[in-house]
Design an enzyme around this catalytic site. Structure first.
Site, PDB file in Angstrom:
ATOM      1  CG  ASP A 169       0.897  74.315  21.434  1.00  0.00           C
ATOM      2  OD1 ASP A 169      -0.128  73.610  21.511  1.00  0.00           O
ATOM      3  OD2 ASP A 169       1.607  74.570  22.413  1.00  0.00           O
ATOM      4  CG  ASP A 223      -3.537  72.797  19.104  1.00  0.00           C
ATOM      5  OD1 ASP A 223      -3.550  73.860  19.748  1.00  0.00           O
ATOM      6  OD2 ASP A 223      -2.797  71.845  19.392  1.00  0.00           O
ATOM      7  N   GLY A 224      -5.765  75.039  19.768  1.00  0.00           N
ATOM      8  CA  GLY A 224      -6.647  75.433  20.864  1.00  0.00           C
ATOM      9  C   GLY A 224      -7.781  76.314  20.388  1.00  0.00           C
ATOM     10  NE  ARG A 281     -10.258  79.230  22.684  1.00  0.00           N
ATOM     11  CZ  ARG A 281      -8.948  79.070  22.715  1.00  0.00           C
ATOM     12  NH1 ARG A 281      -8.409  78.166  23.534  1.00  0.00           N
ATOM     13  NH2 ARG A 281      -8.156  79.804  21.948  1.00  0.00           N
ATOM     14  CB  THR A 314     -11.243  65.485  22.680  1.00  0.00           C
ATOM     15  OG1 THR A 314     -10.059  65.727  21.907  1.00  0.00           O
ATOM     16  CG2 THR A 314     -12.473  65.671  21.793  1.00  0.00           C
ATOM     17  CG  ASP A 342      -1.308  70.944  22.699  1.00  0.00           C
ATOM     18  OD1 ASP A 342      -0.851  71.366  21.626  1.00  0.00           O
ATOM     19  OD2 ASP A 342      -1.281  71.612  23.744  1.00  0.00           O
ATOM     20  CG  ASP A 362       3.351  71.406  23.272  1.00  0.00           C
ATOM     21  OD1 ASP A 362       3.461  71.616  22.052  1.00  0.00           O
ATOM     22  OD2 ASP A 362       2.397  71.837  23.955  1.00  0.00           O
TER      23      ASP A 362
END
Length: 319
Positions: free
Chosen positions: A95, A98-99, A103, A109, A116, A120
């Site tokens: 998790d 992916d952030g 960036r 998006t 995401d 979760d």
């Protein structure tokens, strides 16, 4: 006829000077729907540049992989605590990746943000459902946690879209609304620690369902001849293939596998003790988010009703 040609030429000359496109009446109606001439705007983004496939962006591919790992962890959850915990933990840790990928590749998006959040919510809820069955006396607590989690994030997302606009991120929480939520969403370290330790607490409880005689004494109790006979003569599956794929959780073999996979409870208790305060903070943030989002929506309702002149005063009834 000559007058029409003259007017047309004059219009063309004026348009050339002002660099304004000339459209026919039919084109104007097609563009605006009411016959008013407007400058045409390309409706196809392909005319501007190559079309991007959002679904194959790297952050979203990581999101799909998270889903696969989560499903695999659910498959092993009833009888294989170690395998399940590893798969579930890796899915949660991705998790954060992916952030970072969003960036780094400039691929943030709205679809990725929703994917995401949905991933979760669903993975945590599935684990809490299992804990409800593992600790039935505490089922109402786990059900409440699921409800608060879903309600808090749903109303927060809805309030952000309705009040802040479609281009506003759900992580854009103004300090005037809540400095604590602002810190939670803007500080990456705080966000990661809260989410990670919250999941760690539930993983620890899951491991305790295979280890703690205090929480799950039924795994340590001897079956006795009558219970063993009842289990052995229980519902049978005709297909041997189905018996291998879907082990009957009430069969003697499943119970023996559960006992074989029991683990020492010391380490899970330590994890639960360390992560419990952060888990409590995370649940407080969920409730705070629910309250703040509800108030934000209510403020918008008050402004909308005031703009519409509501409530309208009823006229005096004629006698």
């Amino acid at each position: 006829m000559s007058e029409r040609v003259t007017r047309r030429q004059a219009a063309l000359a004026a348009a050339a000077e002002e660099d304004t496109p000339i459209v026919s009446n039919n084109e104007a109606v097609a563009m605006n729907g009411n016959g008013n001439t407007q400058t045409a705007i390309p409706s196809d983004v392909d005319a501007v540049g190559p079309r991007e496939n959002i679904f194959v962006f790297w952050p979203n591919i990581i999101g799909y992989f998270r889903i696969v790992l989560a499903i695999a962890s659910l498959y092993y959850m009833p009888l294989h605590p170690r395998t399940c915990s590893i798969l579930y933990s890796v899915s949660c840790l991705l998790d954060a990746l992916d952030g970072y990928a969003a960036r780094y590749f400039q691929q943030s998006t709205k679809f990725g943000a929703v994917l995401d959040m949905v991933t979760d919510r669903c993975t945590t809820s599935c684990l809490l459902v299992f804990l409800s069955s593992a600790f039935p006396r505490w089922a109402i607590i786990f059900q409440g946690l699921i409800s608060i989690d879903f309600a808090s994030h749903y109303i927060h997302m809805y309030a952000t879209l309705a009040m802040g606009g479609s281009d506003t991120s759900h992580k854009s929480v103004d300090k005037s609304r809540s400095w604590l939520l602002n810190l939670y969403y803007t500080n990456k370290t705080v966000l990661f620690m809260c989410c990670a330790l919250n999941e760690l607490f539930f993983i620890a409880l899951y491991l305790l369902s295979f280890s703690s005689p205090l929480l799950s004494p039924q795994l340590l109790e001897p079956l006795g001849e009558s219970k063993a006979t009842a289990i052995q003569t229980g519902a049978q599956v005709n297909s041997s293939v189905l018996r291998q794929l879907f082990t009957n959780p009430y069969s003697a073999g499943a119970l023996e596998m559960a006992r074989a996979n029991k683990m020492d409870s010391t380490f899970p208790w330590i994890l639960a003790g360390i992560s419990a305060p952060i888990m409590g903070l995370k649940q407080f943030l969920n409730i705070l988010q629910l309250v703040k989002a509800s108030r934000w929506l209510a403020e918008g309702d008050v402004r909308s009703r005031k703009a519409a002149g509501l409530p309208k005063k009823k006229g005096n009834k004629s006698s």
